[in-house]
Scaffold this motif. Structure first.
Motif, PDB file in Angstrom:
ATOM      1  N   HIS A 177     -49.571 -77.725   9.064  1.00  0.00           N
ATOM      2  CA  HIS A 177     -48.570 -76.591   8.667  1.00  0.00           C
ATOM      3  C   HIS A 177     -47.473 -76.897   9.133  1.00  0.00           C
ATOM      4  CE1 HIS A 177     -47.528 -72.069   9.806  1.00  0.00           C
ATOM      5  NE2 HIS A 177     -48.009 -72.077   8.639  1.00  0.00           N
ATOM      6  N   VAL A 178     -46.312 -77.068   7.961  1.00  0.00           N
ATOM      7  CA  VAL A 178     -45.003 -77.702   8.306  1.00  0.00           C
ATOM      8  C   VAL A 178     -44.047 -76.840   7.790  1.00  0.00           C
ATOM      9  CG1 VAL A 178     -45.981 -80.225   7.977  1.00  0.00           C
ATOM     10  CG2 VAL A 178     -45.064 -78.979   6.177  1.00  0.00           C
ATOM     11  N   GLU A 193     -65.342 -75.394   4.856  1.00  0.00           N
ATOM     12  CA  GLU A 193     -64.916 -74.759   6.113  1.00  0.00           C
ATOM     13  C   GLU A 193     -63.877 -75.174   6.690  1.00  0.00           C
ATOM     14  OE1 GLU A 193     -67.882 -76.591   9.006  1.00  0.00           O
ATOM     15  OE2 GLU A 193     -69.197 -76.702   7.181  1.00  0.00           O
ATOM     16  N   GLY A 194     -63.270 -74.257   7.661  1.00  0.00           N
ATOM     17  CA  GLY A 194     -62.105 -74.672   8.014  1.00  0.00           C
ATOM     18  C   GLY A 194     -62.234 -74.800   9.785  1.00  0.00           C
ATOM     19  N   VAL A 195     -61.434 -75.498  10.393  1.00  0.00           N
ATOM     20  CA  VAL A 195     -61.528 -75.868  11.633  1.00  0.00           C
ATOM     21  C   VAL A 195     -60.123 -75.869  12.225  1.00  0.00           C
ATOM     22  CG1 VAL A 195     -62.090 -77.673  13.761  1.00  0.00           C
ATOM     23  CG2 VAL A 195     -63.670 -77.143  11.830  1.00  0.00           C
ATOM     24  N   HIS A 196     -59.857 -74.877  13.228  1.00  0.00           N
ATOM     25  CA  HIS A 196     -58.373 -74.954  13.714  1.00  0.00           C
ATOM     26  C   HIS A 196     -58.304 -75.211  15.222  1.00  0.00           C
ATOM     27  CE1 HIS A 196     -54.909 -71.985  14.626  1.00  0.00           C
ATOM     28  NE2 HIS A 196     -54.518 -73.370  14.825  1.00  0.00           N
ATOM     29  N   LEU A 197     -57.953 -76.483  15.468  1.00  0.00           N
ATOM     30  CA  LEU A 197     -57.776 -76.694  16.928  1.00  0.00           C
ATOM     31  C   LEU A 197     -56.458 -76.297  17.545  1.00  0.00           C
ATOM     32  CD1 LEU A 197     -58.418 -78.627  19.364  1.00  0.00           C
ATOM     33  CD2 LEU A 197     -57.227 -80.633  18.180  1.00  0.00           C
ATOM     34  N   GLY A 243     -52.699 -77.155  15.778  1.00  0.00           N
ATOM     35  CA  GLY A 243     -51.461 -76.486  15.732  1.00  0.00           C
ATOM     36  C   GLY A 243     -51.336 -75.221  16.283  1.00  0.00           C
ATOM     37  N   PRO A 244     -50.300 -74.465  16.319  1.00  0.00           N
ATOM     38  CA  PRO A 244     -50.377 -72.926  16.983  1.00  0.00           C
ATOM     39  C   PRO A 244     -50.847 -71.868  16.070  1.00  0.00           C
ATOM     40  CG  PRO A 244     -48.120 -73.757  16.223  1.00  0.00           C
ATOM     41  CD  PRO A 244     -48.995 -74.823  16.226  1.00  0.00           C
ATOM     42  N   ALA A 245     -50.947 -70.609  16.300  1.00  0.00           N
ATOM     43  CA  ALA A 245     -51.695 -69.560  15.609  1.00  0.00           C
ATOM     44  C   ALA A 245     -51.341 -69.762  14.074  1.00  0.00           C
ATOM     45  CB  ALA A 245     -51.171 -68.285  16.100  1.00  0.00           C
ATOM     46  N   GLY A 246     -50.037 -70.053  13.922  1.00  0.00           N
ATOM     47  CA  GLY A 246     -49.706 -69.928  12.360  1.00  0.00           C
ATOM     48  C   GLY A 246     -50.366 -70.984  11.488  1.00  0.00           C
ATOM     49  N   ALA A 247     -50.913 -72.260  12.113  1.00  0.00           N
ATOM     50  CA  ALA A 247     -51.608 -73.202  11.486  1.00  0.00           C
ATOM     51  C   ALA A 247     -52.802 -72.601  10.879  1.00  0.00           C
ATOM     52  CB  ALA A 247     -51.767 -74.324  12.422  1.00  0.00           C
ATOM     53  N   VAL A 248     -53.183 -71.613  11.350  1.00  0.00           N
ATOM     54  CA  VAL A 248     -54.511 -71.067  10.398  1.00  0.00           C
ATOM     55  C   VAL A 248     -54.075 -70.962   9.105  1.00  0.00           C
ATOM     56  CG1 VAL A 248     -54.365 -68.500  10.866  1.00  0.00           C
ATOM     57  CG2 VAL A 248     -56.489 -69.757  10.618  1.00  0.00           C
ATOM     58  N   ASN A 249     -52.833 -70.433   8.868  1.00  0.00           N
ATOM     59  CA  ASN A 249     -52.409 -70.499   7.259  1.00  0.00           C
ATOM     60  C   ASN A 249     -52.773 -71.617   6.466  1.00  0.00           C
ATOM     61  OD1 ASN A 249     -51.692 -67.732   7.589  1.00  0.00           O
ATOM     62  ND2 ASN A 249     -49.513 -68.414   8.303  1.00  0.00           N
ATOM     63  N   ASP A 274     -38.929 -75.917  14.809  1.00  0.00           N
ATOM     64  CA  ASP A 274     -39.296 -74.678  14.613  1.00  0.00           C
ATOM     65  C   ASP A 274     -40.361 -74.197  13.504  1.00  0.00           C
ATOM     66  OD1 ASP A 274     -37.667 -73.998  16.651  1.00  0.00           O
ATOM     67  OD2 ASP A 274     -36.000 -73.523  15.241  1.00  0.00           O
ATOM     68  N   ARG A 275     -41.256 -73.666  13.587  1.00  0.00           N
ATOM     69  CA  ARG A 275     -42.362 -73.739  12.621  1.00  0.00           C
ATOM     70  C   ARG A 275     -42.378 -72.197  11.796  1.00  0.00           C
ATOM     71  NH1 ARG A 275     -45.117 -78.038  11.954  1.00  0.00           N
ATOM     72  NH2 ARG A 275     -44.446 -79.597  13.792  1.00  0.00           N
TER      73      ARG A 275
END
Lengths: 317, 266
Positions: free
Chosen positions: B9-10, B84-88, B66-72, B27-28
């Motif tokens: 997520h960039v 499937e998705g994996v959010h570390l 990444g932070p919460a927003g990386a889920v996007n 800044d993200r």
């Protein structure tokens, strides 16, 4: 004094300018050792001495080029240990950066890429976010690995040349086991023009060329420049993808960048806005490239470029 | 096949991007799935589809750190077709350099391979924010796997991966045994867009959240503390301003050469 190790991959019959730059930077940081992969000619060994190398390390294996990156990193890690290196310098090519990457893990060393200047204490300077920021960074580890961009210093031989001793270092046996093997390699036809990333002058063309890179190539040749292109031009197949300048292509930082028929969307700007001088030629006066050009010409590039090429030839004659 | 695709997520390069805070981190806000990761995802989907897709047990796992927003970035990957998705995600990860990032990602890949092994880790050629290209090579080194980087074409057959690579002076074919870490360029394919069906299907796909504790990594190994480099200063470059703009009246080529001569660039 710190021990500095410079990696030179396949020097051939003469050292490239970028290698001489690394050796020059190394001397400003400490006592220099060099790791060389591939042939080491007498001329190259002599130049290494002239640039102050105290020792030259060569790998025990001759087949490192048959693999991608990993065995070279393993060799270099072994040399760094043996030489007691606290700083390792590599060129900033894609392969140089990847060797630096793996070397960093092997040595538990911080890696900084795209370096344009190094202070005596190892602090590195670079530019990030497509040239919109300049930063300084430092490794927090006992060993620092830096990949340094070309054209950052003037090569200077040492005041007191040395006669380096040559030593062989064993490449760890496991180094090739989990490495990708290169099964075939084809040389591309050399253009005779300077390499885009290192060139002092770049002439780049875009959509406005409508498939004809002739005017751009002729101006580039008159100036001794490299040829670049926007993504629109490479995607259209008008020129090889290698020529692409921009966020998904190459980042260039030449003395002079001439942009012809490129609107200057942000991705293109990202690849060239650290150029010292920017010249833009475009039919559309509203093109964003004119916002950053030092000299802009609103006009037909098929008129302007050939006229400039003729004029340069005339003045140089 | 079990393929892990690293998606990041960039910050969208269409907008101004900024560094801030003590560690001068990016800044993200206004962030998107990194454009270069879409090629890796497409390559993974093509490999899975050629083997009968998800029905035949092929998995394409979109992994993002990444932070919460990386889920996007993960959600978009699921809409495009990842299975499937994996959010570390963990507060301690903030400010990780490439070395710390590769340490966490290596642990996550090992975790995902605990039941059935991961065959392939696919990545883009670089992130479009840090742009160092260090992570694929460092991940391969940490996992003890072959790396095949900057692949412009890719085939997987009989436990081996074969790729084409294009450098400035030459092209080459490389081969490695699986499992391997492979990074792909933007020449490898044309990434697909999410379609309506994909967007609906994505709602039923699961996203697993992993913390550092789940993957056995201590907070001190990542983030600013675990990083081996530190950004000590950052300065915004003053924006370039426009110089002289002329309209061609038949002699602009000559004026251009005059300008170059005055700048001592001839």
């Amino acid at each position: 004094m710190a021990n500095v190790l410079v990696f030179i991959d396949n020097p051939g019959q003469a050292l490239k300018k970028s290698s001489l730059e690394l050796l020059t930077i190394a001397r400003s940081l400490g006592e220099t050792a060099v790791a060389v992969n591939g042939e080491l000619s007498d001329d190259v060994a002599g130049t290494l001495g002239a640039y102050g190398a105290a020792a030259v390390f060569r790998p025990s294996a001759a087949d490192l080029d048959d693999y991608l990156v990993a065995p070279k990193a393993a060799f270099l890690a072994a040399v760094a240990d043996k030489a007691g290196a606290t700083t390792v310098l590599l060129e900033n090519s894609p392969e140089g950066k990847e060797i630096a990457a793996r070397l960093g893990i092997r040595l538990s060393a911080g890696v900084i890429t795209d370096v344009v200047a190094v202070d005596a204490d190892g602090t590195a300077h670079k530019s990030v976010l497509a040239g919109s920021y300049t930063t300084t960074a430092k490794a927090t580890t006992p060993v620092t690995v830096l990949s340094v961009k070309a054209n950052t210093v003037e090569p200077q031989p040492a005041t007191a040349p040395g006669a380096p001793e040559t030593l062989t270092v064993d490449v760890p046996a496991e180094a090739t086991a989990a490495a990708a093997r290169i099964t075939s390699r084809e040389q591309k036809v050399a253009s005779g023009r300077p390499d885009l990333t290192d060139a002092r002058i770049v002439v780049a063309g875009g959509r406005g060329l409508d498939g004809d890179f002739g005017p751009v190539e002729e101006l580039a040749d008159a100036l001794g420049a490299a040829v670049g292109a926007s993504r629109a031009a490479t995607d259209a197949g008008w020129i090889s993808h290698d020529a692409q300048v921009g966020q998904t292509g190459k980042t260039v930082s030449p003395q002079l960048y001439i942009s012809a028929g490129i609107s200057g969307a942000i991705q293109q700007k990202a690849g060239m806005q650290t150029a010292k001088v920017i010249v833009a030629v475009n039919k559309d006066a509203e093109s964003p490239v004119f916002e950053i050009a030092d000299f802009g010409i609103v006009g037909d590039l098929f008129q302007v470029l050939p006229q400039a090429t003729e004029e340069i030839k005339k003045r140089k004659a | 096949m079990k393929i892990v695709v690293l998606v990041k997520h960039v910050p969208d390069a269409q907008f101004d991007r900024h560094l801030s805070g003590e560690g001068h981190t990016t800044d993200r806000d206004e962030s998107i799935l990194s454009e270069l990761d879409e090629y890796a995802l497409e390559a993974a989907l093509q490999l899975a589809e050629a083997r009968g897709g998800a029905k035949a047990g092929n998995k394409v796992i979109a992994l993002s750190m990444g932070p919460a927003g990386a889920v996007n970035a993960i959600k978009k990957s699921l809409q495009i077709g990842a299975t499937e998705g994996v959010h570390l995600t963990d507060g301690a990860l903030a400010g990780s350099d490439a070395a710390a990032t590769s340490l966490a990602l290596a642990a996550a890949v090992r975790h995902l391979g605990a039941d059935t092994p991961v065959d392939l880790v696919l990545t883009g050629m670089a992130s479009t924010d840090g742009e160092t290209s260090l992570v694929p090579a460092q991940l391969a080194e940490r996992l003890g796997l072959p790396q095949v980087t900057f692949a412009s074409s890719l085939e997987v057959d009989g436990g081996r991966v074969t790729a084409r690579r294009d450098a400035d002076t030459h092209s080459e074919t490389v081969e490695a045994s699986l499992p391997a870490v492979v990074s792909v360029t933007d020449q490898i394919n044309e990434p697909r867009y999410p379609n309506f069906k994909g967007i609906i299907a994505a709602k039923r796909k699961s996203i697993t959240t992993l913390s550092l504790a789940d993957i056995g990594v201590a907070s001190s190994q990542v983030g600013h503390t675990g990083s081996w480099t530190r950004v000590t200063a950052a300065e915004e470059r003053p924006p370039r301003t426009a110089g002289t703009i002329i309209t061609d009246e038949g002699d602009a080529g000559i004026q251009l050469v005059d300008f170059l001569a005055a700048q001592k660039l001839l």
